[in-house]
Write a protein that holds these residues in place. Sequence first.
Motif, PDB file in Angstrom:
ATOM      1  N   GLY A  16      37.977   6.416   1.494  1.00 38.39           N
ATOM      2  CA  GLY A  16      39.227   6.129   0.810  1.00 38.39           C
ATOM      3  C   GLY A  16      39.785   4.758   1.097  1.00 38.39           C
ATOM      4  N   LEU A  17      38.913   3.828   1.522  1.00 36.97           N
ATOM      5  CA  LEU A  17      39.354   2.454   1.824  1.00 36.97           C
ATOM      6  C   LEU A  17      39.091   1.581   0.611  1.00 36.97           C
ATOM      7  N   ASP A  18      40.024   1.524  -0.288  1.00 39.42           N
ATOM      8  CA  ASP A  18      39.852   0.776  -1.522  1.00 39.42           C
ATOM      9  C   ASP A  18      39.942  -0.723  -1.271  1.00 39.42           C
ATOM     10  N   GLY A  19      39.296  -1.498  -2.130  1.00 36.78           N
ATOM     11  CA  GLY A  19      39.389  -2.946  -2.057  1.00 36.78           C
ATOM     12  C   GLY A  19      38.659  -3.561  -0.886  1.00 36.78           C
ATOM     13  N   THR A  20      37.641  -2.893  -0.365  1.00 42.43           N
ATOM     14  CA  THR A  20      36.918  -3.402   0.809  1.00 42.43           C
ATOM     15  C   THR A  20      35.424  -3.500   0.516  1.00 42.43           C
ATOM     16  N   SER A  21      35.076  -3.883  -0.693  1.00 43.42           N
ATOM     17  CA  SER A  21      33.682  -3.798  -1.135  1.00 43.42           C
ATOM     18  C   SER A  21      32.814  -4.971  -0.701  1.00 43.42           C
ATOM     19  N   THR A  22      33.394  -6.029  -0.132  1.00 40.24           N
ATOM     20  CA  THR A  22      32.586  -7.209   0.175  1.00 40.24           C
ATOM     21  C   THR A  22      32.325  -7.397   1.670  1.00 40.24           C
ATOM     22  N   PHE A  23      32.701  -6.445   2.485  1.00 43.47           N
ATOM     23  CA  PHE A  23      32.585  -6.647   3.928  1.00 43.47           C
ATOM     24  C   PHE A  23      31.157  -6.499   4.438  1.00 43.47           C
ATOM     25  N   GLY A  24      30.281  -5.924   3.635  1.00 44.27           N
ATOM     26  CA  GLY A  24      28.875  -5.927   4.001  1.00 44.27           C
ATOM     27  C   GLY A  24      28.316  -7.343   3.986  1.00 44.27           C
ATOM     28  N   THR A  25      28.780  -8.141   3.044  1.00 43.81           N
ATOM     29  CA  THR A  25      28.370  -9.546   3.000  1.00 43.81           C
ATOM     30  C   THR A  25      28.871 -10.296   4.229  1.00 43.81           C
ATOM     31  N   ASP A  33      20.914 -11.964  12.373  1.00 43.61           N
ATOM     32  CA  ASP A  33      19.655 -11.545  12.978  1.00 43.61           C
ATOM     33  C   ASP A  33      19.718 -10.140  13.561  1.00 43.61           C
ATOM     34  N   ALA A  34      20.801  -9.436  13.322  1.00 41.52           N
ATOM     35  CA  ALA A  34      20.958  -8.092  13.875  1.00 41.52           C
ATOM     36  C   ALA A  34      20.203  -7.072  13.035  1.00 41.52           C
ATOM     37  N   ALA A  35      19.956  -5.922  13.629  1.00 36.39           N
ATOM     38  CA  ALA A  35      19.355  -4.821  12.889  1.00 36.39           C
ATOM     39  C   ALA A  35      20.294  -4.409  11.757  1.00 36.39           C
ATOM     40  N   PRO A  36      19.753  -3.965  10.628  1.00 36.46           N
ATOM     41  CA  PRO A  36      20.616  -3.562   9.515  1.00 36.46           C
ATOM     42  C   PRO A  36      21.665  -2.525   9.899  1.00 36.46           C
ATOM     43  N   THR A  37      21.295  -1.581  10.766  1.00 35.32           N
ATOM     44  CA  THR A  37      22.270  -0.558  11.167  1.00 35.32           C
ATOM     45  C   THR A  37      23.454  -1.183  11.898  1.00 35.32           C
ATOM     46  N   ALA A  38      23.189  -2.202  12.708  1.00 34.87           N
ATOM     47  CA  ALA A  38      24.267  -2.882  13.426  1.00 34.87           C
ATOM     48  C   ALA A  38      25.150  -3.652  12.459  1.00 34.87           C
ATOM     49  N   ALA A  39      24.542  -4.338  11.503  1.00 38.19           N
ATOM     50  CA  ALA A  39      25.316  -5.096  10.523  1.00 38.19           C
ATOM     51  C   ALA A  39      26.174  -4.167   9.675  1.00 38.19           C
ATOM     52  N   VAL A  40      25.620  -3.020   9.304  1.00 36.91           N
ATOM     53  CA  VAL A  40      26.392  -2.055   8.508  1.00 36.91           C
ATOM     54  C   VAL A  40      27.599  -1.569   9.291  1.00 36.91           C
ATOM     55  N   LEU A  41      27.411  -1.265  10.563  1.00 42.52           N
ATOM     56  CA  LEU A  41      28.522  -0.778  11.381  1.00 42.52           C
ATOM     57  C   LEU A  41      29.597  -1.853  11.535  1.00 42.52           C
ATOM     58  N   PHE A  42      29.178  -3.099  11.714  1.00 47.09           N
ATOM     59  CA  PHE A  42      30.155  -4.191  11.776  1.00 47.09           C
ATOM     60  C   PHE A  42      30.922  -4.276  10.456  1.00 47.09           C
ATOM     61  N   GLY A  43      30.212  -4.203   9.342  1.00 44.78           N
ATOM     62  CA  GLY A  43      30.869  -4.276   8.045  1.00 44.78           C
ATOM     63  C   GLY A  43      31.850  -3.141   7.838  1.00 44.78           C
ATOM     64  N   GLN A  44      31.514  -1.960   8.338  1.00 45.41           N
ATOM     65  CA  GLN A  44      32.420  -0.820   8.211  1.00 45.41           C
ATOM     66  C   GLN A  44      33.686  -1.025   9.036  1.00 45.41           C
ATOM     67  N   TRP A  45      33.533  -1.546  10.252  1.00 52.40           N
ATOM     68  CA  TRP A  45      34.712  -1.855  11.060  1.00 52.40           C
ATOM     69  C   TRP A  45      35.565  -2.934  10.390  1.00 52.40           C
ATOM     70  N   ALA A  46      34.921  -3.938   9.808  1.00 50.91           N
ATOM     71  CA  ALA A  46      35.671  -4.996   9.128  1.00 50.91           C
ATOM     72  C   ALA A  46      36.432  -4.434   7.931  1.00 50.91           C
TER      73      ALA A  46
END
Length: 281
Positions: A16-25, A33-46
């Motif tokens: 339900g976090l609207d307007g947050t679609s670009t944080f994966g970038t 250079d991080a593992a994809p799982t680490a980058a995804v988790l960072f993007g989710q926190w952002a």
Amino acid sequence: MAEIESAVGSWAADAGLDGTSTFGTLASYCLPDAAPTAAVLFGQWAAWSATLHPDRQALAADGRSLPELFEAWLAACSAGAASRDRDPGHAAGGLWQRTRPLPDGMWARRFRYHLRQHQRARAQQAHYAALRRIPAPDRYPALRRAVNCPWLFDLPEVLLGVPVPADVYRSNAWRALVHGVNDVTAWCQDIAAAEAGSGVTWVVNHVMAVAQQARLPLDAAAERVVRRIEVRCGQMEREAERLPEVFSVQSLASSERDGLVRLAQVLLGYPRAYLEWTTVV
């Protein structure tokens, strides 16, 4: 990058976090250079952190205030409880459950301290806004730093699996490095916000603070902030050069030193990552 963006966007939509679609970038830029799982988790926190912006204070469907939302989020972080509810508090709990692997608890305590520090800074920001005042120059940097989601600067340590020893973290060089990276990242965002016009109503904006205090037009104030960023970048580089001496004093193993050097380089790359991100959002 597309897979990370998709994973972060799907999670944000489910939470339900609207307007947050670009944080994966953003995550891809910050942790290239991080593992994809680490980058995804960072993007989710952002993405979750973006919900704390003053423009989103009415996020809760039940009308809770920002401080009340913070307490719910911190409680969720403490419990580490996952939930299927579309609620930022439960989203934070789920993220916390997947993020906190350090057994000594030091990193976890620091992370939660930064959440509470952010809450206090937001309260101060609201106070200044109510008084229609800009923070004084000696108060501005620390306040802006606390507003700039300081826990995002804690995340690489755990996501990259490079714990920072307590004595290293408390060293002047390491603290100055992290503070400098936070400052430059925040001030770059302030310039972009002021140019876009969105910084005009945001009290804790470096360009707005300089413009009011020095009685300058926004473009001249932005130029002054750019010069301050250049000075701050030089300070960051000098602090990074001091780190090998800190590591030597602490008698760290070569593998620990190598990991900390890598972590410092990731942090030093944050400002450029944010700048690159702002060109694509």
